[in-house]
Structure formats: C-alpha cells, structure tokens
Design an enzyme around this catalytic site. Structure first.
Site, PDB file in Angstrom:
ATOM      1  N   GLY A 129     -11.002  92.117   2.561  1.00  0.00           N
ATOM      2  CA  GLY A 129     -10.259  92.813   3.775  1.00  0.00           C
ATOM      3  C   GLY A 129      -8.875  92.075   3.863  1.00  0.00           C
ATOM      4  O   GLY A 129      -8.102  92.145   3.328  1.00  0.00           O
ATOM      5  N   GLY A 182     -16.278 101.539  10.789  1.00  0.00           N
ATOM      6  CA  GLY A 182     -15.467 101.615   9.858  1.00  0.00           C
ATOM      7  C   GLY A 182     -15.423 100.564   8.821  1.00  0.00           C
ATOM      8  O   GLY A 182     -14.455 100.384   8.063  1.00  0.00           O
ATOM      9  N   GLU A 185     -18.654 101.453   3.238  1.00  0.00           N
ATOM     10  CA  GLU A 185     -18.129 102.269   2.198  1.00  0.00           C
ATOM     11  C   GLU A 185     -18.455 103.721   2.731  1.00  0.00           C
ATOM     12  O   GLU A 185     -19.613 104.011   3.338  1.00  0.00           O
ATOM     13  CB  GLU A 185     -18.685 102.124   0.826  1.00  0.00           C
ATOM     14  CG  GLU A 185     -18.229 100.662   0.318  1.00  0.00           C
ATOM     15  CD  GLU A 185     -16.597 100.323   0.328  1.00  0.00           C
ATOM     16  OE1 GLU A 185     -16.131 101.212  -0.409  1.00  0.00           O
ATOM     17  OE2 GLU A 185     -15.995  99.380   1.105  1.00  0.00           O
ATOM     18  N   LYS A 200     -16.386  92.534  -5.911  1.00  0.00           N
ATOM     19  CA  LYS A 200     -15.336  91.626  -5.451  1.00  0.00           C
ATOM     20  C   LYS A 200     -15.565  90.187  -6.307  1.00  0.00           C
ATOM     21  O   LYS A 200     -14.423  89.517  -6.537  1.00  0.00           O
ATOM     22  CB  LYS A 200     -15.695  91.339  -3.900  1.00  0.00           C
ATOM     23  CG  LYS A 200     -15.124  92.713  -3.392  1.00  0.00           C
ATOM     24  CD  LYS A 200     -15.793  92.638  -1.663  1.00  0.00           C
ATOM     25  CE  LYS A 200     -15.059  93.670  -0.937  1.00  0.00           C
ATOM     26  NZ  LYS A 200     -15.652  94.045   0.356  1.00  0.00           N
ATOM     27  N   GLY A 297     -12.684  96.904   7.833  1.00  0.00           N
ATOM     28  CA  GLY A 297     -11.963  97.473   8.751  1.00  0.00           C
ATOM     29  C   GLY A 297     -10.436  97.896   8.607  1.00  0.00           C
ATOM     30  O   GLY A 297      -9.956  97.216   7.725  1.00  0.00           O
TER      31      GLY A 297
END
Ligand code: HSE
Length: 411
Positions: A129, A182, A185, A200, A297
């Site tokens: 993120g 949020g 996925e 990832k 987020g």
C-alpha cells in the site's frame, strides 16, 4: 503542465484523484509542473462527482492522445489491464499501476518494453500500500546482495487476525469490516487464501534477486483454516498468528512461501496490527532493514501511485533501471524446506498419544489448554516438510485427528 489519464476510478482511482487535486500545490513545488488529469476511463458515469466531465468509455481515446504522457492503471484484473498497459508503453506513454496481479504475471515483459522505449513502468503501490518498499529495493539497497525478505503483506488478513485475537471477533464479521473499510480485494478470496500476499512476495523477490520468482511456483496457504482454538493455544504459548510472505536465497535456489505462522509476541512483526504491513529486507552488507506503514486503503495506496507519477515526470525522457530480468529463478521444492510447527490434535487417551509421538519424534513439546479437554498441541522443530507430513500421517493412522498445522517462525 503534464497530462495524465486514469484507467479505473474505484477505491484506488478515486484516491488518486483526491491526492492530485488536494495536493496540487505541493506536487507543483516538488516537480515544477502541474499534473492535469485529462481522462478517467470507467464504466460508471459518476454523475454529480467533480470529475464526471473527465469520464471516458473508450480506451482508444486515451492511447491515441499524444498529449497523455503518463497513464495510471488502477482497474484490477489481468487481461484487459495487460493489453491496455502494453499498448500505452508501446505508444511511448509512461505507466504506473497498483495492480499486483498484473505485475506478478507480466512485470518482466512490461519492464523490458519500458526499457526499450526509454520510458518507465512503475508499481510502488502494488506491494505494501502506502509503504515505500519497491523504491528502496530499486534505488537504495543497491550496494547489497539481498538475501532474504519476510513480512506481513496483506492488510485485510492482518486486520482479520488482529480482530480475532484481540477482540475475540468472529472471522466473517472481521472480513466484512475489512471490506467496508476498502482494504479487501473485489473478490476477498485473493486476500484470505493468501494469493494477494503470494503475488506481493513474488514481486518483491523478483526485484530483490533480479529474475522472475514466478508466483504460481510459490507454496501458498491462507488464513481460512485458523480457528479460535489455534488463537487460544498461541496466546497460552506466547505467540501470535500472522500471515507471512517469505523468501530467501538458498544456494542457487530461492525458498518462497506464504502461510500463517506462529510468531513470538516479542518478534517485531508480532506488533504489526490491523491494516498495517511490515517488511524485513536483509542485505549481505546492510544487514536487516524494516519498512512499516498502512498496507491497504484508498489514500495510502493512492499516495504510492502518485509518488510513481512524480517519478515518471522527473524522468520523462529517461528509463530508470529496474533489475528484473525476464528469466525464472528456480524455487526450492517445499518438501525439502525445514520447518518447525504447531500441530493441534484430537485425542482420547493422552498417554497413548504421547507414546505414539515418541515413536515419531526425538524431541517435542506438549501443550494443553484447561478448557479443551480433547485437544492437545504438539510442537516439533527442524523436520523437513516431507518428513513432517509423513509423521503426521502416521499419527493420523493411529486415530489421532489433526485439526491444524501452523508453522512456527524461528527467526
Ligand atoms: N487487499 C489488499 C490488502 C489491498 O488487504 O492488503 C492492498 O494491496
């Protein structure tokens, strides 16, 4: 002024719009130029929204407009984004994406095209993120051979496990909460089954080791089988349960895995709660480094996306070298990996169970909980995965039912 286009206006896309409009002055200060969002590609009309006039329905409008210098792909999915991103790069447009599924599948090829065209394909937001983690690998720890990466790479599952262990929250409710915020996925299966973390760790490892660690070759487990009983045992034994993505150089191979692990409560990753992610990178010179922040987020992810847009604008006529060759690294067969594990068995007679355990293991530990009279935890260390699963089979064949096996992090 630099014109850009967004492909997608969901959780991340709307965040990108907000970061660019609200921080316009700061961005101009950093680059000496304004960023102008000229188009947003989306199926929805967004009537009444301040960006409704930017919405276009046809990707051709964007790819054929020479004024667009940077395209931001935040749609999700693989096939359509792949064809859009490839065409944008081939037509000389820089591309930024947060799409880990796209990068894990096609990253090396898309980087090759960007290099050939002397433009950039950047994807900081695809891992962690808002945490700057790819840029340190690409631009900071460049004097080192990276030996190992390990971390909490999924905000949704970390949020769920935190709520389950700290508040005794039920799994379904905790997942719903992550979706509402949020973090998850579109299909949360990718989060809870470990697929998101798998992509990832594949991206991180490919950047760290310079060749493709192909995500489909990584042994991956999720958190759907973690129960309140596992959490109670962990608590009694001084551990917490975290979903980890791990990779490590072992000779000419790479060990890579995504699975839930028992971590000692004093382990630095044990203290990473909620939607936060944290990633360790160990280099042969620098030693251990750690990166921490919000792993999911709208705004944290959008912040990472916009930082890549700025990087593209700063290097508008130049390709920033990213060392990820389009060749696969061989992955260690999971059966050959060493493992320590917590095994939760059902039993009828404890003496019978212990006698059977003694036949299989030289050293072991037994843990009981006062309020779980028919279950016992067996802790074993240093077996290969293959031998351990054979020994588990032997115990099961004697009528001791295995409820769960969770690996223990020894570092
Ligand atoms: N679903 C992902 C997560 C989003 O929960 O971490 C960020 O990649």
């Amino acid at each position: 002024m630099i014109n850009i286009a967004l492909l997608g206006c969901g959780v991340v896309g709307s965040g990108v719009y907000k970061v660019i409009t609200e921080n316009q002055d700061i961005l101009k200060q950093k680059m000496g130029k304004n960023i102008n969002i000229k188009y947003i590609l989306d199926r929805k009309d967004f009537e009444g929204e301040p960006f409704a006039h930017l919405i276009v329905k046809d990707f051709e409008t964007i790819v054929n407009d020479d004024d667009i210098k940077v395209v931001v792909e935040v749609m999700g999915g693989v096939d359509f984004p792949y064809s859009c991103v490839k065409r944008c790069l081939l037509s000389g447009k820089h591309v930024v994406t947060s799409n880990k599924a796209l990068v894990a599948e096609h990253g090396a090829e898309l980087l090759d095209i960007a290099r050939e065209k002397q433009i950039n394909f950047l994807f900081e937001a695809s891992v962690g993120g808002g945490i700057p983690i790819l840029r340190p690998l690409i631009s900071s720890i460049t004097a080192d051979k990276v030996l190992e990466i390990s971390g909490i790479l999924n905000g949704t599952t970390n949020h769920i496990l935190t709520l389950m262990s700290e508040d005794g929250e039920d799994y379904e409710k905790a997942l719903l909460d992550a979706q509402k915020r949020g973090f998850a996925e579109a299909d949360p299966t990718a989060d809870v089954m470990g697929h998101d973390s798998c992509r990832k760790i594949a991206i991180l490892s490919s950047l760290a080791y310079g060749k493709t660690v192909y995500y489909k070759n990584i042994h991956t487990e999720g958190i759907t089988h973690i129960t309140p009983e596992d959490i109670k045992f962990a608590e009694k034994m001084g551990y917490v349960i975290k979903l980890l993505g791990k990779s490590k150089i072992l000779g000419d191979k790479v060990f890579a895995m995504v699975a839930p692990y028992f971590l000692k409560k004093t382990h630095p990753l044990a203290m990473v709660r909620g939607v936060y992610n944290a990633i360790f990178v160990r280099g042969n010179m620098v030693g251990e480094t750690m990166y921490y922040g919000m792993g999911a987020g709208s705004l944290p992810t959008a912040s990472a996306v916009v930082s890549d847009v700025i990087d593209c604008i700063k290097h508008i006529n130049k390709n920033v070298i990213v060392d990820w060759k389009n060749e696969d690294i061989s992955i260690l067969d999971i059966n050959d990996a060493l493992v320590s594990a917590f095994l939760r068995f059902e039993y009828k007679n404890l003496d019978d169970f212990i006698n059977s355990v003694k036949i299989e293991f030289n050293t072991y530990e037994i843990v009981k909980l006062d309020d779980l009279s028919d279950e016992v935890a067996l802790v074993v260390k240093g077996e290969t995965e293959k031998v351990l699963s054979e020994k588990i089979k032997n115990l099961s064949s004697k009528g001791f039912k295995l409820h769960n096996m969770i690996r223990i992090e020894e570092n």
